[in-house]
Design a protein around this motif. Structure first.
Motif, mmCIF file in Angstrom:
data_model
loop_
_atom_site.group_PDB
_atom_site.id
_atom_site.type_symbol
_atom_site.label_atom_id
_atom_site.label_comp_id
_atom_site.label_asym_id
_atom_site.label_seq_id
_atom_site.Cartn_x
_atom_site.Cartn_y
_atom_site.Cartn_z
ATOM 1 N N ILE A 111 -0.931 -0.609 4.268
ATOM 2 C CA ILE A 111 -1.191 -2.097 4.132
ATOM 3 C C ILE A 111 -2.184 -2.204 3.007
ATOM 4 O O ILE A 111 -2.144 -3.075 2.051
ATOM 5 C CB ILE A 111 -1.845 -2.471 5.391
ATOM 6 C CG1 ILE A 111 -0.836 -2.508 6.495
ATOM 7 C CG2 ILE A 111 -2.605 -3.765 5.083
ATOM 8 C CD1 ILE A 111 -1.109 -2.916 7.780
ATOM 9 N N PHE A 112 -3.316 -1.375 2.977
ATOM 10 C CA PHE A 112 -4.268 -1.561 1.883
ATOM 11 C C PHE A 112 -3.733 -1.346 0.557
ATOM 12 O O PHE A 112 -4.061 -1.880 -0.277
ATOM 13 C CB PHE A 112 -5.469 -0.579 2.053
ATOM 14 C CG PHE A 112 -6.030 -0.891 3.585
ATOM 15 C CD1 PHE A 112 -6.501 -2.197 3.722
ATOM 16 C CD2 PHE A 112 -6.892 0.144 4.096
ATOM 17 C CE1 PHE A 112 -7.166 -2.587 4.735
ATOM 18 C CE2 PHE A 112 -7.630 -0.112 5.362
ATOM 19 C CZ PHE A 112 -7.649 -1.535 5.745
ATOM 20 N N ARG A 113 -2.903 -0.137 0.417
ATOM 21 C CA ARG A 113 -2.223 0.040 -0.901
ATOM 22 C C ARG A 113 -1.502 -1.306 -1.495
ATOM 23 O O ARG A 113 -1.454 -1.368 -2.653
ATOM 24 C CB ARG A 113 -0.986 1.285 -0.813
ATOM 25 C CG ARG A 113 -0.678 1.828 -2.042
ATOM 26 C CD ARG A 113 -0.175 3.404 -1.785
ATOM 27 N NE ARG A 113 1.403 2.636 -1.232
ATOM 28 C CZ ARG A 113 2.445 2.467 -1.998
ATOM 29 N NH1 ARG A 113 2.379 2.362 -3.091
ATOM 30 N NH2 ARG A 113 3.568 2.136 -1.264
ATOM 31 N N GLY A 114 -0.668 -1.783 -0.620
ATOM 32 C CA GLY A 114 -0.152 -3.050 -0.959
ATOM 33 C C GLY A 114 -1.274 -4.136 -1.335
ATOM 34 O O GLY A 114 -0.910 -4.735 -2.270
ATOM 35 N N GLY A 115 -2.323 -4.176 -0.528
ATOM 36 C CA GLY A 115 -3.392 -5.311 -0.990
ATOM 37 C C GLY A 115 -3.734 -4.841 -2.507
ATOM 38 O O GLY A 115 -4.142 -6.000 -3.426
ATOM 39 N N LEU A 116 -4.060 -3.635 -2.869
ATOM 40 C CA LEU A 116 -4.576 -3.360 -4.100
ATOM 41 C C LEU A 116 -3.445 -3.765 -5.310
ATOM 42 O O LEU A 116 -4.058 -4.112 -6.303
ATOM 43 C CB LEU A 116 -4.663 -1.611 -4.206
ATOM 44 C CG LEU A 116 -6.218 -1.229 -3.282
ATOM 45 C CD1 LEU A 116 -6.364 0.170 -3.572
ATOM 46 C CD2 LEU A 116 -7.316 -1.991 -4.077
ATOM 47 N N LEU A 117 -2.096 -3.253 -4.870
ATOM 48 C CA LEU A 117 -0.971 -3.583 -5.544
ATOM 49 C C LEU A 117 -1.105 -5.047 -6.063
ATOM 50 O O LEU A 117 -0.755 -5.673 -7.203
ATOM 51 C CB LEU A 117 0.273 -3.083 -5.380
ATOM 52 C CG LEU A 117 0.560 -1.718 -5.253
ATOM 53 C CD1 LEU A 117 1.704 -1.385 -4.633
ATOM 54 C CD2 LEU A 117 0.468 -1.187 -6.585
ATOM 55 N N ALA A 118 -1.298 -5.997 -5.184
ATOM 56 C CA ALA A 118 -1.348 -7.559 -5.235
ATOM 57 C C ALA A 118 -2.612 -7.959 -6.284
ATOM 58 O O ALA A 118 -2.346 -9.074 -6.482
ATOM 59 C CB ALA A 118 -1.494 -8.202 -4.088
ATOM 60 N N ILE A 119 -3.443 -7.081 -6.480
ATOM 61 C CA ILE A 119 -4.639 -7.707 -7.348
ATOM 62 C C ILE A 119 -4.334 -7.586 -9.032
ATOM 63 O O ILE A 119 -3.828 -6.585 -9.144
ATOM 64 C CB ILE A 119 -5.786 -6.779 -6.926
ATOM 65 C CG1 ILE A 119 -6.322 -7.099 -5.590
ATOM 66 C CG2 ILE A 119 -6.973 -7.500 -8.017
ATOM 67 C CD1 ILE A 119 -7.449 -6.512 -5.211
ATOM 68 N N ASP A 120 -4.309 -8.652 -9.435
ATOM 69 C CA ASP A 120 -3.996 -8.906 -10.944
ATOM 70 C C ASP A 120 -4.823 -7.596 -11.843
ATOM 71 O O ASP A 120 -6.158 -7.622 -11.513
ATOM 72 C CB ASP A 120 -4.053 -10.151 -11.358
ATOM 73 C CG ASP A 120 -3.813 -10.385 -12.634
ATOM 74 O OD1 ASP A 120 -2.582 -10.459 -13.058
ATOM 75 O OD2 ASP A 120 -4.524 -10.379 -13.724
ATOM 76 N N LYS A 121 -4.153 -7.288 -12.796
ATOM 77 C CA LYS A 121 -5.105 -6.334 -13.683
ATOM 78 C C LYS A 121 -6.264 -6.977 -14.487
ATOM 79 O O LYS A 121 -7.089 -6.437 -14.888
ATOM 80 C CB LYS A 121 -4.212 -5.417 -14.417
ATOM 81 C CG LYS A 121 -3.669 -6.056 -15.694
ATOM 82 C CD LYS A 121 -2.784 -4.883 -16.533
ATOM 83 C CE LYS A 121 -2.629 -5.149 -17.907
ATOM 84 N NZ LYS A 121 -2.133 -6.925 -18.309
ATOM 85 N N GLY A 122 -5.949 -8.306 -14.563
ATOM 86 C CA GLY A 122 -6.954 -9.026 -15.110
ATOM 87 C C GLY A 122 -8.276 -9.048 -14.685
ATOM 88 O O GLY A 122 -9.273 -9.202 -15.176
ATOM 89 N N GLN A 123 -8.284 -8.901 -13.209
ATOM 90 C CA GLN A 123 -9.382 -8.759 -12.461
ATOM 91 C C GLN A 123 -10.169 -7.193 -12.780
ATOM 92 O O GLN A 123 -11.519 -7.588 -13.234
ATOM 93 C CB GLN A 123 -9.405 -8.705 -10.997
ATOM 94 C CG GLN A 123 -8.704 -9.752 -10.516
ATOM 95 C CD GLN A 123 -9.450 -11.058 -10.593
ATOM 96 O OE1 GLN A 123 -10.960 -10.847 -9.811
ATOM 97 N NE2 GLN A 123 -9.116 -12.098 -10.984
ATOM 98 N N TYR A 124 -9.736 -6.451 -13.242
ATOM 99 C CA TYR A 124 -10.274 -5.252 -13.741
ATOM 100 C C TYR A 124 -10.967 -5.240 -15.326
ATOM 101 O O TYR A 124 -11.779 -4.953 -15.480
ATOM 102 C CB TYR A 124 -9.154 -3.898 -13.731
ATOM 103 C CG TYR A 124 -8.822 -3.546 -12.324
ATOM 104 C CD1 TYR A 124 -9.563 -2.630 -11.529
ATOM 105 C CD2 TYR A 124 -7.589 -4.079 -11.815
ATOM 106 C CE1 TYR A 124 -9.002 -2.052 -10.479
ATOM 107 C CE2 TYR A 124 -7.279 -3.615 -10.509
ATOM 108 C CZ TYR A 124 -7.923 -2.906 -9.682
ATOM 109 O OH TYR A 124 -7.529 -2.434 -8.572
ATOM 110 N N GLU A 125 -9.874 -5.873 -16.075
ATOM 111 C CA GLU A 125 -10.121 -6.259 -17.460
ATOM 112 C C GLU A 125 -11.479 -7.254 -17.449
ATOM 113 O O GLU A 125 -12.550 -6.929 -18.396
ATOM 114 C CB GLU A 125 -9.029 -6.845 -18.057
ATOM 115 C CG GLU A 125 -7.768 -5.956 -18.342
ATOM 116 C CD GLU A 125 -6.994 -6.471 -19.102
ATOM 117 O OE1 GLU A 125 -6.664 -7.535 -19.427
ATOM 118 O OE2 GLU A 125 -5.865 -5.607 -19.371
ATOM 119 N N ALA A 126 -11.439 -8.256 -16.482
ATOM 120 C CA ALA A 126 -12.752 -8.979 -16.573
ATOM 121 C C ALA A 126 -13.880 -8.311 -16.292
ATOM 122 O O ALA A 126 -14.983 -8.327 -16.984
ATOM 123 C CB ALA A 126 -12.535 -10.383 -15.801
#
Lengths: 219, 248
Positions: free
Chosen positions: A109-124
């Motif tokens: 479930i958590f893996r799915g949650g992480l995959l759903a987060i846009d890579k733009g969040q990491y970049e910002a």
């Protein structure tokens, strides 16, 4: 059905429900963090750790929980040499089985949650100068838990019902007392009462999670 | 004064060269518009300046410090110090959806710069006023329009007091009627002499606000110069063809 009879069976059943609630709380509190650690392990850049964790999750999700419980309660003590040291209290063994099994589901479930987060969040986060830890704890995890919330709610309701599997390893819980009363008194009323108690527990849980979902809606 | 020196920048994905020998300088107070067709390497070039992309060769020097010299990167903590001089605004805003507008602005100054609360709040109040969103401080990004989101993203970048602000197609994800409010904020920043590099398809903005235009195609800088030169008298066929297509 007399009030006296109702009182005589409701008492042990509530006692059994206590066991159900206790198991539920222990499993939720321990399997969610363990599940998250498994998620991180699957995503680890150290490949052997990732592979081992994936195999673990596959085995836990790919075999019946009942089989796992029976194995921990009755299988472990039969292992030559070390078996004598693996005789666990039934309830402890059951907790262990549930935690190991549910952690695998929560990990997915958590893996799915992480995959759903846009890579733009990491970049910002990176461009603003946040370090890896700050990015994880302040940006990624809050969003991951929010995305995972409906699935976690679903899994929690399943766990309430799965506690009935304690019956199979002879830990006296709600269903056990109901079944005993049915056999003894030749009436199906205890089954109805058990059903209602389960429904009340899952209703409370559903309400709690709906509240959490609203509380963390972010709009 | 030269703020950014880029020389012989190279990057490839396998056999595909996305950046070939890119060389240019940015002076303090420059507003540079980078134009060119999709896939020309504009965004990759911009992103490499803040280390969102690793380059394979060449040098990037930011106000005297080498981020990468002849293809060899500085140490991680040096990279962090050097890239912190730049702020970045993304095409898709990348606001933090679980934080309010005010929290989006104040998170990094608090966590990274560890400034005093009073100073952080003074600046966020001032910047919200500047972008015209004082009344939306406690709103979550989901409640904002695209134009408002991008203005918040600009304010968030400004909270870190960058020397240079990079824009990666800041209006490309917006409905046409919302681009104006974002361009207006950018224009105001230019008037306040913010050093900016803007990758854009907004030819009007490039013409009107930029003091230099760089035209890229196929991983190369084809030509660069004053907006009047590029737009009225392009030297190269490829520039002419591109401008004809985009100004139609």
């Amino acid at each position: 059905m007399s009030v006296d009879y109702f009182n005589s069976i409701i008492k042990p059943m509530l006692l059994g429900a206590q066991m159900t609630v206790l198991l539920f709380l222990i499993v939720i509190v321990l399997s969610i963090p363990l599940g998250f650690i498994l998620t991180l392990a699957v995503r680890s850049r150290f490949k052997p750790l990732s592979w081992l964790t994936q195999i673990y999750i596959y085995v836990m999700r790919g075999t019946p929980l009942l089989l796992q419980l029976l194995f921990i309660c009755f299988g472990l003590p039969m292992i030559p040499v070390i078996g004598d040291y693996l005789v666990l209290d039934r309830f402890v063994a059951a907790c262990l089985g549930f935690i190991l099994n549910y952690a695998a589901y929560f990990a997915e479930i958590f893996r799915g949650g992480l995959l759903a987060i846009d890579k733009g969040q990491y970049e910002a986060s990176q461009v603003l100068g946040l370090n890896k830890w700050q990015t994880m704890t302040r940006i990624i995890l809050p969003q991951m838990f929010r995305i995972a919330l409906p699935a976690v709610a679903n899994e929690s309701v399943t766990l309430v019902k799965d506690t009935a599997l304690l019956y199979a390893v002879a830990v006296p819980e709600l269903l056990h007392y109901a079944q005993t009363a049915v056999n003894r008194d030749f009436t199906i009323v205890p089954f109805f009462i058990a059903g209602i108690i389960y429904l009340i527990m899952t209703l409370l849980l559903t309400v709690l999670f709906k509240w959490l979902e609203r509380r963390f809606k972010f709009d | 004064m030269v703020l950014i020196e880029v020389s012989n920048l190279k990057k490839s994905y396998g056999k595909l060269d996305v950046l070939k020998q890119i060389t240019f300088d940015v002076n303090k107070n420059d507003v540079i518009a980078v134009i060119g067709p999709s896939g020309s390497g504009k965004s990759t070039m911009l992103r490499s300046l803040v280390h969102l992309e690793e380059i394979d060769g060449g040098s990037i020097c930011i106000s005297g410090d080498y981020l990468v010299k002849d293809g060899i990167y500085s140490k991680p903590q040096e990279i962090k110090r050097i890239t912190s001089k730049m702020g970045m605004v993304f095409q898709h805003f990348n606001l933090f959806p679980h934080l309010t507008v005010k929290e989006n602005l104040e998170l990094a100054p608090r966590l990274v710069k560890k400034e005093l609360n009073a100073e952080i709040e003074r600046r966020s109040t001032e910047l919200l006023k500047k972008i015209g969103l004082s009344d939306r401080a406690s709103a979550y990004p989901a409640k904002l329009s695209g134009g408002q989101k991008q203005r918040v993203a600009i304010a968030r970048a400004l909270m870190m007091n960058p020397e240079i602000l990079l824009f990666d197609e800041p209006t490309s994800a917006l409905d046409p009627e919302l681009t104006g409010e974002v361009l207006q904020v950018m224009k105001q920043l230019a008037e306040e002499h913010m050093t900016m590099i803007v990758v854009t398809h907004e030819m009007g903005f490039a013409k009107e606000v930029a003091n230099r235009v760089i035209f890229m195609d196929n991983g190369e800088i084809i030509e660069s110069g004053l907006p009047t030169e590029i737009f009225t008298n392009p030297k190269f066929e490829r520039t002419k063809a591109f401008l004809n297509r985009s100004l139609k």
